[in-house]
Design a protein around this motif. Structure first.
Motif, mmCIF file in Angstrom:
data_model
loop_
_atom_site.group_PDB
_atom_site.id
_atom_site.type_symbol
_atom_site.label_atom_id
_atom_site.label_comp_id
_atom_site.label_asym_id
_atom_site.label_seq_id
_atom_site.Cartn_x
_atom_site.Cartn_y
_atom_site.Cartn_z
ATOM 1 N N ALA A 53 0.770 -1.172 0.148
ATOM 2 C CA ALA A 53 0.140 -0.002 -0.026
ATOM 3 C C ALA A 53 0.887 1.132 0.075
ATOM 4 N N ALA A 54 1.924 1.444 0.786
ATOM 5 C CA ALA A 54 2.677 2.393 0.822
ATOM 6 C C ALA A 54 3.760 2.694 -0.350
ATOM 7 N N VAL A 55 3.981 1.407 -0.961
ATOM 8 C CA VAL A 55 5.221 1.578 -1.699
ATOM 9 C C VAL A 55 4.972 2.601 -3.101
ATOM 10 N N GLY A 56 5.791 3.821 -3.354
ATOM 11 C CA GLY A 56 5.257 4.458 -4.376
ATOM 12 C C GLY A 56 4.168 5.457 -3.953
ATOM 13 N N LYS A 57 3.579 5.374 -2.991
ATOM 14 C CA LYS A 57 2.336 6.031 -2.885
ATOM 15 C C LYS A 57 2.744 7.509 -2.449
ATOM 16 N N PRO A 58 2.267 8.470 -3.437
ATOM 17 C CA PRO A 58 2.459 10.077 -3.058
ATOM 18 C C PRO A 58 1.843 10.311 -1.707
ATOM 19 N N ALA A 59 2.829 11.010 -0.877
ATOM 20 C CA ALA A 59 2.200 11.340 0.387
ATOM 21 C C ALA A 59 2.872 12.757 0.703
ATOM 22 N N MET A 60 2.053 13.761 1.547
ATOM 23 C CA MET A 60 2.430 14.948 1.672
ATOM 24 C C MET A 60 2.109 15.253 3.272
ATOM 25 N N LEU A 61 3.098 15.674 3.794
ATOM 26 C CA LEU A 61 2.997 16.217 5.031
ATOM 27 C C LEU A 61 2.630 17.789 5.326
ATOM 28 N N VAL A 62 1.567 17.982 6.249
ATOM 29 C CA VAL A 62 1.181 19.292 6.409
ATOM 30 C C VAL A 62 1.150 19.458 7.856
ATOM 31 N N HIS A 63 1.110 20.688 8.403
ATOM 32 C CA HIS A 63 1.536 21.205 9.604
ATOM 33 C C HIS A 63 0.705 22.147 10.466
ATOM 34 N N ALA A 64 0.276 21.796 11.719
ATOM 35 C CA ALA A 64 -0.700 22.627 12.214
ATOM 36 C C ALA A 64 0.123 23.418 13.538
ATOM 37 N N SER A 65 1.572 23.196 13.634
ATOM 38 C CA SER A 65 2.224 23.897 14.639
ATOM 39 C C SER A 65 3.696 24.039 14.018
ATOM 40 N N PRO A 66 4.136 25.361 14.189
ATOM 41 C CA PRO A 66 5.695 25.514 13.697
ATOM 42 C C PRO A 66 6.547 24.940 14.405
ATOM 43 N N ARG A 67 6.304 24.402 15.923
ATOM 44 C CA ARG A 67 7.195 23.767 16.729
ATOM 45 C C ARG A 67 7.458 22.422 16.635
ATOM 46 N N SER A 68 6.835 21.692 15.641
ATOM 47 C CA SER A 68 6.817 20.227 15.535
ATOM 48 C C SER A 68 8.029 19.624 14.649
ATOM 49 N N LEU A 69 9.085 20.205 14.657
ATOM 50 C CA LEU A 69 10.236 20.216 13.774
ATOM 51 C C LEU A 69 10.759 18.666 14.124
ATOM 52 N N TYR A 70 11.064 17.997 15.128
ATOM 53 C CA TYR A 70 11.430 16.866 15.492
ATOM 54 C C TYR A 70 10.629 15.632 14.911
ATOM 55 N N ALA A 71 9.144 15.859 15.193
ATOM 56 C CA ALA A 71 8.331 14.890 14.423
ATOM 57 C C ALA A 71 8.261 14.901 12.891
ATOM 58 N N ARG A 72 8.262 15.925 12.390
ATOM 59 C CA ARG A 72 8.242 16.182 11.088
ATOM 60 C C ARG A 72 9.738 15.447 10.302
ATOM 61 N N ALA A 73 10.622 15.633 10.844
ATOM 62 C CA ALA A 73 11.862 14.895 10.350
ATOM 63 C C ALA A 73 11.510 13.614 10.479
ATOM 64 N N ALA A 74 11.350 13.078 11.785
ATOM 65 C CA ALA A 74 10.915 11.627 12.275
ATOM 66 C C ALA A 74 9.805 11.026 11.109
ATOM 67 N N LEU A 75 8.657 11.733 10.995
ATOM 68 C CA LEU A 75 7.772 11.173 10.128
ATOM 69 C C LEU A 75 8.206 10.963 8.864
#
Length: 177
Positions: free
Chosen positions: A99-121
């Motif tokens: 299901a995930a292989v080659g599946k286009p994905a985009m991350l959006v953010h509701a907080s400017p402080r979530s930098l560690y989770a952004r990178a980890a995700l």
């Protein structure tokens, strides 16, 4: 019609991430249909022994939803500098699937402080072979706002336009693949 699955990595009733993905779905361009996934809290903890014929119904529903979608949008909070367990658990159910292989994905953010989770995700999703779209970042600062304030912010014309443009840009990425 581009089919997008929007996932919030938060289980909170008044989640800013859930509000953001709901607003994205409501403001999707006419050529896109965004469906909000609401089963995160019903997923059993991932156990490889429960794959195959033993896959729980909720996990199978997630796998099917990701498989059917043309793309996935995720908005996820940060807990203790990391990805919340519920979101990681959902991704774990997808690890050994196509299901995930080659599946286009985009991350959006509701907080400017979530930098560690952004990178980890992003690292987790890249490792799983999602095709991350990183050309257009959408961040609408909702952290610390109460539900009426969140609604007002998300209803602002500039933010509605930014959401439409982000989804439109993501849809173009999906079409180009």
């Amino acid at each position: 019609m581009i089919e997008i699955l929007a996932i919030s990595g938060s289980l909170r009733a008044a989640s800013t991430n859930s509000a953001l993905v709901a607003a994205l779905a409501a403001n999707a361009p006419a050529d896109c249909r965004a469906t909000v996934y609401d089963g995160l809290g019903r997923l059993r903890i991932f156990n490889p022994d429960d794959e195959g014929e033993r896959t729980p119904r909720e996990a199978a529903a997630l796998i099917d939803a990701v498989t059917r979608a043309d793309g996935v949008i995720v908005s996820c909070p940060e807990y203790a500098h990391g990805v919340p367990g519920g979101m990681k658990n959902a991704l774990d159910w997808l690890v050994s699937r196509d299901a995930a292989v080659g599946k286009p994905a985009m991350l959006v953010h509701a907080s400017p402080r979530s930098l560690y989770a952004r990178a980890a995700l992003a690292e987790i999703m890249r490792t799983m072979s999602f095709a991350l779209y990183e050309d257009a970042a959408l961040e609408i600062a909702l952290l610390g706002k109460k539900p009426p304030e969140i609604e007002a912010i998300l209803a602002e014309p500039a933010n509605r336009q930014a959401m439409r443009e982000a989804v439109q840009s993501f849809a173009a990425f999906i079409r180009a693949r």
